[in-house]
Design an enzyme around this catalytic site. Structure first.
Site, PDB file in Angstrom:
ATOM      1  N   SER A 239       0.769  -1.167   0.038  1.00 50.83           N
ATOM      2  CA  SER A 239       0.021  -0.043   0.094  1.00 50.83           C
ATOM      3  C   SER A 239       0.848   1.259  -0.042  1.00 50.83           C
ATOM      4  O   SER A 239       1.913   1.301   0.804  1.00 50.83           O
ATOM      5  CB  SER A 239      -0.822   0.075   1.154  1.00 50.83           C
TER       6      SER A 239
ATOM      7  N   ASP B 267      -8.910   2.903  -6.101  1.00 50.82           N
ATOM      8  CA  ASP B 267     -10.031   3.329  -5.634  1.00 50.82           C
ATOM      9  C   ASP B 267     -11.384   3.629  -6.509  1.00 50.82           C
ATOM     10  O   ASP B 267     -12.438   3.883  -5.810  1.00 50.82           O
ATOM     11  CB  ASP B 267      -9.816   4.483  -4.619  1.00 50.82           C
TER      12      ASP B 267
END
Length: 407
Positions: A144, A290
């Site tokens: 991440s 996202d």
């Protein structure tokens, strides 16, 4: 709260101001905590940003950031550098299932004192702040980007700055570049070349006011609405043509659905200019995962086959977003195939009616599915989960003619 929503209007128009970017706001709050000379305007009103702001102001030992994943990563690094401060950093039950070991290991390499209160590799964390003297660390590049940004944000406060060596293929590079450009805008020196990030030390920064751009992830839902509608004219502020946010790529992707983006002063205007749509949409979203949920639901609504790749980080978000998308999309009668990093949608012409969409404590599940209300009435469970990033989302949909009521 469960809601039922539908909008039978085929023409959408409105002028909305979207809350400041959660990603930008959270980065600037950490920088401001390290350098109080910085001032921030247009902060996000999201739950995540409010939890982070409250945590930074707290003098308690127990810090609970609830579902705020960005806050967990950024605060782990921040509190590790606060000499003489000891905290237990915890969150919701789901947060305690989200891995943080790679970040903790990297911080320990720098000399941090962090231990696990329960299961190794997961929050809660006991952090004993100290002066970190090491100035070089290696981390996997495909983790991440928030882990990497967390290290970058504390870097200028370290005595000798920090060099971060990224091993392997870099994931979500735009978020790393966003962090770096925001830091440079604040007065920090740094560079990101190939797989190496170097941040110089800064004992203090000059006084400066920085305005947060509105959130492009939040804008994505209005691109979806525009694409599904027959005609649309939506003005959204505050946005910049040269954005630091990786999700601004949504403007190019949605041109394939006949949605054009025009920049006017501090706003974008979305116009549905044609009814065109791709026969098959194929996108690699490794730099902007996202927006995967938004795109998948748009394709579901318009009956477009799609293949989305580069989604391996979605499995460790608020929920396993790939599994969640498959489950909820298939309730409407279409089929979805997923792997560890991809999603393929095979849509059906007819929609199953009276569907209730679960949101899994994930704000993006609720907002991504909402535009489907232009096609079929359905229900969304735990609808107020949107407050995590966009508290006024349902109010703004009502302004566009959506009928939203308790189910």
């Amino acid at each position: 709260m469960k809601i039922k929503l539908f909008n039978d209007k085929k023409q959408l128009s409105g002028d909305l101001k979207i809350t400041g970017s959660k990603s930008e706001s959270n980065r600037l709050l950490i920088l401001q905590a390290l350098y109080p000379s910085l001032k921030v305007e247009n902060l996000s009103n999201s739950d995540d940003t409010q939890y982070l702001k409250k945590a930074l102001a707290s003098e308690e030992e127990l810090i609970d950031i609830h579902h705020a994943g960005t806050a967990m990563r950024f605060l782990t690094a921040y509190f590790a550098t606060r000499e003489g401060r000891e905290v237990v950093l915890t969150g919701s039950p789901r947060m305690q299932e989200r891995p943080v070991k790679l970040l903790v290991d990297a911080l320990k390499t720098l000399g941090a004192d962090i231990s696990y209160e329960k299961e190794e590799g997961y929050p809660p964390l006991r952090i004993k702040g100290k002066t970190l003297t090491e100035n070089e660390v290696k981390v996997q590049a495909n983790i991440s980007s928030q882990y990497i940004s967390a290290l970058m944000l504390i870097a200028p406060s370290l005595l000798n700055g920090l060099q971060i060596d990224l091993v392997g293929q870099v994931t979500s590079a735009p978020y790393i570049n966003m962090t770096l450009e925001m830091m440079k805008n604040a007065g920090v020196t740094g560079e990101f070349t190939k797989n190496k990030i170097i941040i110089g030390p800064a004992e203090k920064l000059e006084s400066k006011t920085i305005a947060v751009e509105s959130d492009w992830s939040s804008a994505s839902y209005f691109y979806s609405l525009a694409a599904i509608s027959e005609t649309a004219h939506l003005r959204l502020g505050i946005y910049r043509e040269k954005s630091l946010q990786g999700d601004c790529c949504i403007s190019e992707i949605y041109r394939q659905f006949g949605v054009e983006t025009h920049y006017e002063d501090d706003a974008i205007v979305l116009k549905k200019t044609s009814q065109k749509k791709p026969r098959h949409l194929a996108e690699n979203l490794i730099d902007s995962p996202d927006i995967a949920q938004t795109i998948a639901v748009t394709c579901l609504a318009l009956g477009v086959n799609c293949t989305l790749k580069g989604l391996h980080t979605l499995k460790i978000k608020e929920t396993d977003r790939l599994a969640a998308l498959k489950t909820e999309i298939e309730k409407f009668g279409s089929s979805v195939k997923i792997s560890k990093d991809s999603l393929e949608l095979i849509p059906q012409k007819d929609f199953t009616k009276n569907v209730s969409v679960a949101t899994y404590n994930d704000h993006r599940m609720a907002m991504a599915f909402a535009p489907l209300g232009l096609k079929v009435p359905f229900e969304i469970e735990d609808a107020m989960v949107v407050s995590k990033s966009y508290p006024d989302f349902w109010k703004d949909l009502e302004k566009l003619g959506f009928n939203i009521g308790r189910a």
